[in-house]
Design a protein around this motif. Structure first.
Motif, PDB file in Angstrom:
ATOM      1  N   TYR C 122       0.493  -1.408   0.377  1.00 35.68           N
ATOM      2  CA  TYR C 122      -0.357  -0.393  -0.309  1.00 35.68           C
ATOM      3  C   TYR C 122       1.046   1.298   0.525  1.00 35.68           C
ATOM      4  CZ  TYR C 122      -3.364   3.132   1.220  1.00 35.68           C
ATOM      5  OH  TYR C 122      -4.428   4.930   1.844  1.00 35.68           O
ATOM      6  N   ALA C 125       2.851   1.750  -3.597  1.00 35.28           N
ATOM      7  CA  ALA C 125       1.817   1.353  -4.302  1.00 35.28           C
ATOM      8  C   ALA C 125       1.020   3.582  -4.328  1.00 35.28           C
ATOM      9  CB  ALA C 125       0.350   1.111  -4.994  1.00 35.28           C
ATOM     10  N   THR C 126       0.694   4.428  -3.060  1.00 32.80           N
ATOM     11  CA  THR C 126      -0.028   5.432  -2.779  1.00 32.80           C
ATOM     12  C   THR C 126       0.991   6.000  -2.476  1.00 32.80           C
ATOM     13  OG1 THR C 126      -0.053   4.617  -0.445  1.00 32.80           O
ATOM     14  CG2 THR C 126      -1.720   4.187  -2.072  1.00 32.80           C
ATOM     15  N   LEU C 136       0.527   7.760  -8.983  1.00 32.63           N
ATOM     16  CA  LEU C 136       0.441   7.325  -9.068  1.00 32.63           C
ATOM     17  C   LEU C 136      -1.156   6.788  -8.824  1.00 32.63           C
ATOM     18  CD1 LEU C 136       1.897   3.316  -9.058  1.00 32.63           C
ATOM     19  CD2 LEU C 136       2.526   4.827 -10.930  1.00 32.63           C
ATOM     20  N   VAL C 138      -4.194   5.169  -8.202  1.00 33.07           N
ATOM     21  CA  VAL C 138      -4.505   3.487  -7.326  1.00 33.07           C
ATOM     22  C   VAL C 138      -5.671   3.368  -7.304  1.00 33.07           C
ATOM     23  CG1 VAL C 138      -3.525   2.062  -5.750  1.00 33.07           C
ATOM     24  CG2 VAL C 138      -2.169   4.073  -6.508  1.00 33.07           C
ATOM     25  N   MET C 166      -1.688   2.651 -10.941  1.00 35.92           N
ATOM     26  CA  MET C 166      -1.644   1.200 -10.709  1.00 35.92           C
ATOM     27  C   MET C 166      -2.968   0.855  -9.811  1.00 35.92           C
ATOM     28  SD  MET C 166       1.024   0.339  -7.793  1.00 35.92           S
ATOM     29  CE  MET C 166       2.540  -0.296  -8.947  1.00 35.92           C
ATOM     30  N   LEU C 168      -4.188  -2.368  -7.859  1.00 36.65           N
ATOM     31  CA  LEU C 168      -3.060  -2.791  -7.617  1.00 36.65           C
ATOM     32  C   LEU C 168      -4.933  -4.098  -6.687  1.00 36.65           C
ATOM     33  CD1 LEU C 168      -0.902  -2.400  -4.914  1.00 36.65           C
ATOM     34  CD2 LEU C 168      -2.183  -1.582  -3.555  1.00 36.65           C
ATOM     35  N   THR C 283     -10.199   4.027  -5.173  1.00 35.02           N
ATOM     36  CA  THR C 283      -9.392   4.415  -4.613  1.00 35.02           C
ATOM     37  C   THR C 283      -8.131   4.912  -4.155  1.00 35.02           C
ATOM     38  OG1 THR C 283     -10.325   6.669  -4.837  1.00 35.02           O
ATOM     39  CG2 THR C 283      -9.750   5.592  -7.040  1.00 35.02           C
ATOM     40  N   TRP C 285      -5.578   6.019  -3.887  1.00 34.00           N
ATOM     41  CA  TRP C 285      -4.761   7.287  -4.099  1.00 34.00           C
ATOM     42  C   TRP C 285      -5.009   7.593  -5.425  1.00 34.00           C
ATOM     43  CZ3 TRP C 285      -3.763  11.275  -7.485  1.00 34.00           C
ATOM     44  CH2 TRP C 285      -3.068  12.447  -7.351  1.00 34.00           C
TER      45      TRP C 285
END
Lengths: 248, 68, 353
Positions: C122, C125-126, C136, C138, C166, C168, C283, C285
């Motif tokens: 997490y 990704a964020t 990004l 996400v 992304m 995820l 979402t 992010w």
């Protein structure tokens, strides 16, 4: 009066950032001349490296991409797969191509990726101030081999053309040098052939260009051309290492 | 009649053209500096020039045009 | 294509990407996303697309960068350790303002970790993952149907905002089989890719795709501009799903696979008389902060459920300005929290209400 020699159109009308006497500029000009002669500049995408040629995207009139260090062949692969009829080339130095980007180079070659790689070998990392490159000669002093490159400690230089010539996907591999007029003219012929092979769809083509780095070698530009001739050419013999010719 | 012209402000005074010239008629100016602070290459005897373009072939900054 | 078909999450993602117009997939094998690559290897040649198995995740993401530069919709997929390798390329894609879709079917970490489902990427990704100031988008689907719709959204949002997106997921979603409908095309009107390096054809000046700006004032300006775009994304694209939130005293919050388990726990808690609800960010992010703020009005406490040591919990606390206690229930290393564990934790929290 007729013009015997003028700046090629594919070379942007800007002053290049290279140091006095650095032969990167000659290599740029030769690529641009070939793009002009083949009439392909408006159908070309170039990929610039990280290293001294990082600003190459400012110097060619074709579309340009600036890749991460060593990744130019992967980026070029992505472009070529989308635009198979476009001319796609990378322009890379020795650290970029033969150290951090070795995997990308070798695999683009072995896939027979139909791109052209212009490879500048000047035996050091120029942009960061002259550190040891994968092509630094045994005994050569750089800022990270201050006592000379000791092969016992850090191994031997990589001969890229010889390495890539063993791969089936490599269509054409030639080593040239930019130390004198004759060699510059031969270099242009090799670059032209590499692009012609791409246009004919023959696969991966690479021209390794022995180039000078007067600033980091610590000598005048003219001395650097002599140093290249006396030290680099014996270790990196000029010539064609792979040429599938008219086959395929 | 041959003519060599320099885009003088882009010359970095490396001297590769001087070295390449078979007629030895190029030199780096001893007195003059260009706008970048380099001693630029200059023609010393245009009459002897044979327009071989060796100078331009070796010029890394592509500042030379050759005509005849 | 309006008929419902039964498909696995991984394959649904691949088929949705193709339906969304993706014709370039660059992959590298890693469990548990390999099925997606294999599916693309099977399908792409049949529809005139390109599947290419790269020599590394690094090469794959850079091939995506190249294909995207040339104006195509391009995708790569991997799992956690491979995403770390892609971090460099993702940063360059963000810095070059290129659209791209990256799939992370997460597995346990750090290091080689394990191959079981996880949500421990997490932060990666964020909060970036690669270097520099960037984000990004996400997207975190929790069903096979949502995998399909979010894959469409991923390509559209990437093109619309010229930024990497992304998807995820985790091994559970990838393996899950559910009936889905594939939309024919997206409804969005997208800008033309006038920036693409697809050769000048003699019709325009050259384009340059680049992330290098040597002058600090220029780089700062570019970053400011990019963050203005990010602000627009935050304002327009944050999404979530609420379940029984209206009167919820205990707001359970989870994304992806754990949100499905949490929903069961919410139902069980309601049956026991505990006013639980579920807030599921779709979402990650942009994080749907407003939804949390409004849930905080009725909530006495929050409980985040994650397959990690607790990562999203930090965004939950930030979203509600720490106005309410935020508790954590999680398993890590590939272990999956059970509804019973979530209920037990929830009941413990609710005793103080």
């Amino acid at each position: 009066m007729s013009t015997v020699f003028e700046r090629p159109k594919a070379l942007s009308d800007v002053l290049m950032h290279y140091c006095p006497g650095c032969t990167h500029g000659i290599a740029h000009r030769l690529v641009a001349e070939v793009l002009d002669e083949l009439g392909v500049c408006d159908n070309t995408v170039g990929v610039a490296p990280v290293g001294c040629a990082v600003f190459a995207y400012n110097y060619f009139e074709c579309d340009m991409i600036e890749a991460a260090h060593g990744r130019a062949p992967a980026v070029a692969t992505g472009v070529k797969r989308v635009l198979p009829n476009a001319v796609v080339f990378t322009y890379q130095g020795d650290g970029d191509l033969a150290a951090i980007g070795t995997a990308e180079t070798v695999h683009a070659a072995t896939r027979g990726e139909n791109i052209t790689v212009i490879f500048i070998n000047n035996t050091n990392y120029g942009m960061t101030g002259g550190q040891m490159a994968p092509t630094t000669l045994p005994g050569q002093v750089t800022t990270t081999t201050p006592y000379g490159r000791d092969p016992k400690l850090i191994g031997y230089p990589i001969r890229v053309c010889e390495l890539l010539s063993t791969l089936t996907g490599t269509a054409y591999a030639e080593r040239v040098a930019l130390n004198n007029v004759k060699n510059v003219r031969n270099a242009k012929k090799a670059i032209r052939k590499a692009f012609e092979y791409q246009l004919a769809g023959k696969g991966f083509s690479i021209v390794e260009i022995l180039s000078t780095c007067p600033t980091n070698w610590g000598m005048s530009p003219v001395e650097a051309t002599r140093w290249l001739e006396e030290n680099m050419i014996p270790y990196y013999p000029l010539g064609v290492y792979k040429d599938i010719g008219g086959d395929k | 009649m041959a003519k060599v012209t320099f885009r003088e402000d882009w010359c970095k005074g490396c001297g590769l053209c001087v070295e390449a010239c078979p007629k030895k008629i190029l030199a780096l100016s001893e007195k003059r500096l260009n706008s970048a602070g380099f001693h630029p290459a200059e023609m010393t005897d245009q009459e002897k020039c044979i327009a071989c373009a060796f100078c331009a072939t070796m010029c890394p900054h592509v500042v030379i045009t050759v005509e005849k | 294509m309006a008929d419902k078909v039964l498909v696995k999450g991984n394959e649904a993602l691949g088929e949705a990407a193709i339906a969304a117009g993706c014709r370039f997939f660059f992959g590298y094998p890693i469990t548990p996303q390999t099925e997606l690559s294999e599916y693309m290897a099977k399908r792409m040649p049949k529809i005139g697309g390109t599947f290419l198995q790269a020599e590394s995740e690094i090469a794959a993401i850079n091939m995506v960068l190249g294909a995207s530069s040339a104006g195509a919709r391009a995708m790569t997929s991997s799992s956690s350790p491979g995403i770390s390798l892609k971090g460099e390329g993702i940063s360059y894609i963000a810095g070059s303002d290129l659209p791209a879709v990256i799939v992370n079917i997460q597995r346990g970490g750090p290091g080689l970790g394990g191959i079981q489902p996880s949500q421990s990427d997490y932060f990666q990704a964020t909060k970036g993952g690669g270097h520099g100031d960037y984000h990004l988008i996400v997207l975190a689907p929790n069903s096979v149907q949502e995998i399909v719709s979010l894959t469409f959204d991923a390509f559209d949002l990437a093109d619309l905002y010229r930024m990497p997106v992304m998807i995820l997921g985790d091994g559970m979603l990838g393996q899950m089989m559910e009936p889905v409908v594939f939309p024919e095309h997206s409804e969005r009107v997208l800008p033309e890719k006038t920036w693409a390096t697809d050769t000048t054809k003699g019709l325009r000046k050259k384009n340059i795709i680049n992330s290098l700006y040597i002058k600090p004032d220029v780089l700062e300006k570019i970053n400011f501009e990019r963050y203005a775009r990010y602000a627009e994304v935050e304002a327009k694209e944050a999404r979530y799903e609420g379940y029984l939130l209206e009167d919820a005293e205990l707001v359970i919050t989870a994304y992806g696979a754990t949100s499905r388990i949490s929903r069961n726990a919410v139902n069980a808690l309601r049956a026991k008389g505990i006013k639980a609800g579920l807030l599921r960010p779709i979402t990650l992010w942009p994080f749907p902060k407003d939804a949390y703020k409004s849930a905080a009005k009725t909530a006495k406490a929050f409980l985040t459920v994650e397959m990690s040591m607790g990562q999203m919990i930090e965004d939950v606390r930030l979203a509600i300005d720490c106005l309410r206690p935020v508790h954590f229930c999680g398993r890590t290393g590939g272990m999956i929290p059970t509804p019973g564990e979530i209920e037990a934790k929830a009941e413990e929290i609710a005793r103080d209400f």
